[in-house]
Design a protein around this motif. Structure first.
Motif, PDB file in Angstrom:
ATOM      1  N   THR A  75    -180.105 -75.102 -36.621  1.00 49.24           N
ATOM      2  CA  THR A  75    -178.816 -75.770 -36.754  1.00 49.24           C
ATOM      3  C   THR A  75    -178.044 -75.337 -37.995  1.00 49.24           C
ATOM      4  O   THR A  75    -176.816 -75.385 -38.005  1.00 49.24           O
ATOM      5  N   ASN A  76    -178.769 -74.890 -39.037  1.00 47.59           N
ATOM      6  CA  ASN A  76    -178.074 -74.494 -40.266  1.00 47.59           C
ATOM      7  C   ASN A  76    -179.040 -73.736 -41.175  1.00 47.59           C
ATOM      8  O   ASN A  76    -180.261 -73.875 -41.051  1.00 47.59           O
ATOM      9  N   ILE A  77    -178.472 -72.938 -42.084  1.00 48.87           N
ATOM     10  CA  ILE A  77    -179.275 -72.216 -43.080  1.00 48.87           C
ATOM     11  C   ILE A  77    -178.614 -72.390 -44.434  1.00 48.87           C
ATOM     12  O   ILE A  77    -177.430 -72.104 -44.604  1.00 48.87           O
ATOM     13  N   ASP A  78    -179.380 -72.875 -45.398  1.00 49.72           N
ATOM     14  CA  ASP A  78    -178.915 -73.007 -46.773  1.00 49.72           C
ATOM     15  C   ASP A  78    -179.435 -71.797 -47.549  1.00 49.72           C
ATOM     16  O   ASP A  78    -180.572 -71.794 -48.022  1.00 49.72           O
ATOM     17  N   TYR A  79    -178.606 -70.766 -47.660  1.00 53.56           N
ATOM     18  CA  TYR A  79    -179.049 -69.536 -48.312  1.00 53.56           C
ATOM     19  C   TYR A  79    -179.216 -69.711 -49.816  1.00 53.56           C
ATOM     20  O   TYR A  79    -179.997 -68.992 -50.440  1.00 53.56           O
ATOM     21  N   THR A  80    -178.507 -70.644 -50.398  1.00 53.78           N
ATOM     22  CA  THR A  80    -178.609 -70.861 -51.842  1.00 53.78           C
ATOM     23  C   THR A  80    -179.974 -71.422 -52.219  1.00 53.78           C
ATOM     24  O   THR A  80    -180.597 -70.982 -53.194  1.00 53.78           O
ATOM     25  N   ASN A  81    -180.451 -72.390 -51.443  1.00 54.18           N
ATOM     26  CA  ASN A  81    -181.726 -73.048 -51.738  1.00 54.18           C
ATOM     27  C   ASN A  81    -182.870 -72.562 -50.857  1.00 54.18           C
ATOM     28  O   ASN A  81    -183.973 -73.125 -50.923  1.00 54.18           O
ATOM     29  N   HIS A  82    -182.605 -71.559 -50.035  1.00 52.25           N
ATOM     30  CA  HIS A  82    -183.624 -70.957 -49.177  1.00 52.25           C
ATOM     31  C   HIS A  82    -184.254 -71.990 -48.228  1.00 52.25           C
ATOM     32  O   HIS A  82    -185.472 -72.162 -48.180  1.00 52.25           O
ATOM     33  N   VAL A  83    -183.407 -72.657 -47.466  1.00 49.18           N
ATOM     34  CA  VAL A  83    -183.873 -73.676 -46.520  1.00 49.18           C
ATOM     35  C   VAL A  83    -183.235 -73.421 -45.156  1.00 49.18           C
ATOM     36  O   VAL A  83    -182.023 -73.164 -45.062  1.00 49.18           O
ATOM     37  N   ILE A  84    -184.046 -73.485 -44.111  1.00 54.37           N
ATOM     38  CA  ILE A  84    -183.563 -73.352 -42.751  1.00 54.37           C
ATOM     39  C   ILE A  84    -183.811 -74.672 -42.030  1.00 54.37           C
ATOM     40  O   ILE A  84    -184.879 -75.274 -42.170  1.00 54.37           O
ATOM     41  N   TYR A  85    -182.814 -75.150 -41.282  1.00 55.05           N
ATOM     42  CA  TYR A  85    -182.909 -76.439 -40.605  1.00 55.05           C
ATOM     43  C   TYR A  85    -183.011 -76.225 -39.095  1.00 55.05           C
ATOM     44  O   TYR A  85    -182.230 -75.459 -38.510  1.00 55.05           O
ATOM     45  N   PRO A 210    -180.647 -96.060 -39.674  1.00 54.86           N
ATOM     46  CA  PRO A 210    -181.346 -94.898 -39.097  1.00 54.86           C
ATOM     47  C   PRO A 210    -180.510 -94.127 -38.087  1.00 54.86           C
ATOM     48  O   PRO A 210    -180.841 -92.987 -37.761  1.00 54.86           O
ATOM     49  N   GLU A 211    -179.428 -94.717 -37.605  1.00 52.90           N
ATOM     50  CA  GLU A 211    -178.587 -93.999 -36.652  1.00 52.90           C
ATOM     51  C   GLU A 211    -177.908 -92.794 -37.302  1.00 52.90           C
ATOM     52  O   GLU A 211    -177.572 -91.821 -36.617  1.00 52.90           O
ATOM     53  N   ASN A 212    -177.703 -92.839 -38.615  1.00 52.54           N
ATOM     54  CA  ASN A 212    -177.006 -91.768 -39.318  1.00 52.54           C
ATOM     55  C   ASN A 212    -177.936 -90.839 -40.101  1.00 52.54           C
ATOM     56  O   ASN A 212    -177.446 -89.962 -40.828  1.00 52.54           O
ATOM     57  N   TRP A 213    -179.219 -91.037 -39.996  1.00 55.71           N
ATOM     58  CA  TRP A 213    -180.153 -90.124 -40.652  1.00 55.71           C
ATOM     59  C   TRP A 213    -180.042 -88.743 -40.020  1.00 55.71           C
ATOM     60  O   TRP A 213    -179.697 -88.599 -38.840  1.00 55.71           O
ATOM     61  N   LYS A 214    -180.350 -87.712 -40.801  1.00 53.12           N
ATOM     62  CA  LYS A 214    -180.305 -86.354 -40.284  1.00 53.12           C
ATOM     63  C   LYS A 214    -181.669 -85.983 -39.705  1.00 53.12           C
ATOM     64  O   LYS A 214    -182.599 -85.630 -40.425  1.00 53.12           O
ATOM     65  N   TYR A 215    -181.756 -86.098 -38.402  1.00 51.61           N
ATOM     66  CA  TYR A 215    -183.025 -85.819 -37.718  1.00 51.61           C
ATOM     67  C   TYR A 215    -183.213 -84.317 -37.525  1.00 51.61           C
ATOM     68  O   TYR A 215    -182.276 -83.580 -37.227  1.00 51.61           O
ATOM     69  N   GLY A 216    -184.443 -83.896 -37.698  1.00 48.81           N
ATOM     70  CA  GLY A 216    -184.778 -82.486 -37.582  1.00 48.81           C
ATOM     71  C   GLY A 216    -185.865 -82.136 -38.583  1.00 48.81           C
ATOM     72  O   GLY A 216    -186.533 -83.009 -39.141  1.00 48.81           O
ATOM     73  N   ILE A 217    -186.032 -80.845 -38.828  1.00 53.96           N
ATOM     74  CA  ILE A 217    -187.081 -80.366 -39.733  1.00 53.96           C
ATOM     75  C   ILE A 217    -186.472 -79.337 -40.684  1.00 53.96           C
ATOM     76  O   ILE A 217    -185.758 -78.420 -40.250  1.00 53.96           O
ATOM     77  N   ALA A 218    -186.740 -79.497 -41.971  1.00 55.66           N
ATOM     78  CA  ALA A 218    -186.270 -78.557 -42.995  1.00 55.66           C
ATOM     79  C   ALA A 218    -187.437 -77.682 -43.439  1.00 55.66           C
ATOM     80  O   ALA A 218    -188.504 -78.195 -43.800  1.00 55.66           O
ATOM     81  N   LEU A 219    -187.238 -76.373 -43.404  1.00 61.69           N
ATOM     82  CA  LEU A 219    -188.298 -75.428 -43.758  1.00 61.69           C
ATOM     83  C   LEU A 219    -187.835 -74.525 -44.895  1.00 61.69           C
ATOM     84  O   LEU A 219    -186.717 -73.998 -44.875  1.00 61.69           O
ATOM     85  N   LYS A 220    -188.689 -74.348 -45.879  1.00 63.65           N
ATOM     86  CA  LYS A 220    -188.409 -73.424 -46.969  1.00 63.65           C
ATOM     87  C   LYS A 220    -188.907 -72.026 -46.606  1.00 63.65           C
ATOM     88  O   LYS A 220    -189.881 -71.881 -45.867  1.00 63.65           O
ATOM     89  N   TYR A 221    -188.246 -71.006 -47.135  1.00 65.58           N
ATOM     90  CA  TYR A 221    -188.711 -69.640 -46.913  1.00 65.58           C
ATOM     91  C   TYR A 221    -188.662 -68.872 -48.227  1.00 65.58           C
ATOM     92  O   TYR A 221    -187.911 -69.214 -49.138  1.00 65.58           O
ATOM     93  N   LYS A 222    -189.492 -67.821 -48.304  1.00 61.20           N
ATOM     94  CA  LYS A 222    -189.558 -66.992 -49.496  1.00 61.20           C
ATOM     95  C   LYS A 222    -189.377 -65.535 -49.099  1.00 61.20           C
ATOM     96  O   LYS A 222    -189.880 -65.093 -48.065  1.00 61.20           O
ATOM     97  N   PHE A 223    -188.682 -64.774 -49.951  1.00 59.07           N
ATOM     98  CA  PHE A 223    -188.479 -63.360 -49.684  1.00 59.07           C
ATOM     99  C   PHE A 223    -189.778 -62.572 -49.854  1.00 59.07           C
ATOM    100  O   PHE A 223    -190.087 -61.680 -49.072  1.00 59.07           O
ATOM    101  N   ASN A 224    -190.519 -62.894 -50.895  1.00 61.59           N
ATOM    102  CA  ASN A 224    -191.768 -62.204 -51.208  1.00 61.59           C
ATOM    103  C   ASN A 224    -192.567 -63.087 -52.166  1.00 61.59           C
ATOM    104  O   ASN A 224    -192.179 -64.231 -52.435  1.00 61.59           O
ATOM    105  N   VAL A 225    -193.647 -62.574 -52.677  1.00 57.37           N
ATOM    106  CA  VAL A 225    -194.522 -63.377 -53.531  1.00 57.37           C
ATOM    107  C   VAL A 225    -193.795 -63.854 -54.786  1.00 57.37           C
ATOM    108  O   VAL A 225    -194.069 -64.942 -55.304  1.00 57.37           O
TER     109      VAL A 225
END
Length: 300
Positions: A75-85, A210-225
């Motif tokens: 649904t969205n990608i936060d490139y600044t904080n490295h988070v994909i939703y 709870p009707e206005n909560w943002k449902y879904g899953i937030a995942l962090k990613y890393k470019f490398n070690v």
């Protein structure tokens, strides 16, 4: 006249076998639907970072995250904080409840769960689910227990009409911890004896609604070690290109808007903006083609 005739014949022969390579130069797209694409994500094979291509793909302008538990829309990608939703179509929310298989990450995927994630278990068996057993009766390292501090979150969820119809005891603890789903990165609802789950990553400033909560899953990613953004890719994107890879060793390439793939950036295209171009050629293929023709004609 014969050498000249043979040279012309070979020229057209080389042109014939080379033409498919000239017009098949792949251009990496910079968007997938409404989602902008930047490194490490790409629009297809050869685009982005090869480690991410297996898990995040763009098909028919739909960006999808894939694990062994299923496919999930991005649904969205936060490139600044490295988070994909992402969203799970089988996840229960305040508006709708439905059976689910659960969710899990592949152990070798370059992703981890964001700390803001909250997972709740729904419709669990009071008699057989391990989340209701004490530490003495069940090995907590194998299956994490629910977090009793999340009781208020459970109460808010139970106020949702769809969830209240599950006929659950309101005092039941429902928040699943730890957030990383244990060492196997798995939320196995069958093992937990629960029929569904819900997940959200933000209260949207309305903890009690709870009707206005943002449902879904937030995942962090890393470019490398070291989580360093490749400088070569940064220069490529600044020049209006898209980062990609090519060859047996996944060598870096910069895919330019014209279709040309370079090993640096796309700034050179600025000087050719007003020049006529017949085909989006790859520089290497173009040189090999003409050198081969000159060599053959010289030998004849």
């Amino acid at each position: 006249m014969k050498p000249k005739h043979s040279c012309i014949t070979l020229f057209f022969f080389i042109s014939t076998i080379s033409l498919p390579f000239l017009v098949s130069s792949q251009t990496c797209q910079r968007t997938c639907g409404q989602i902008p694409l930047k490194y490490p994500f790409g629009s297809g094979p050869g685009c982005g970072d090869p480690r991410f291509q297996k898990y995040v793909t763009c098909n028919d302008q739909k960006f999808t995250f894939t694990t062994h538990t299923g496919c999930y829309p991005v649904t969205n990608i936060d490139y600044t904080n490295h988070v994909i939703y992402i969203t799970d179509p089988s996840m229960s929310t305040c508006a709708c409840t439905q059976p689910s298989k659960g969710f899990g990450l592949d152990w070798d995927a370059p992703f981890s769960f964001h700390d803001d994630n909250v997972f709740t278990l729904l419709d669990c068996s009071i008699n057989s689910s391990p989340i209701y057993k004490s530490n003495n009766a069940y090995n907590s390292s194998a299956v994490p227990f629910c977090d009793k501090k999340g009781a208020s979150i459970c109460s808010f969820l139970y106020s949702c009409r769809a969830i209240s119809m599950l006929n659950l005891p309101i005092s039941t603890c429902c928040v699943y911890t730890p957030v990383d789903l244990g060492p196997s990165f798995e939320m196995d609802l069958q093992k937990l004896q629960c029929s569904s789950y819900s997940g959200f990553y933000s209260f949207s400033g309305q903890d009690y609604n709870p009707e206005n909560w943002k449902y879904g899953i937030a995942l962090k990613y890393k470019f490398n070690v070291y989580n360093d953004y490749p400088s070569s890719c940064a220069n490529c994107e600044k020049s209006n290109g898209a980062c990609g890879y090519s060859g047996a060793y996944d060598t870096f390439i910069c895919s330019c808007p014209s279709g040309v793939n370079t090993t640096t950036d796309c700034y050179f295209e600025a000087s050719f903006n007003n020049a006529p171009r017949l085909l989006p050629l790859q520089t290497e293929t173009w040189l090999i083609y003409h050198l081969a023709w000159i060599l053959v004609c010289a030998l004849l």
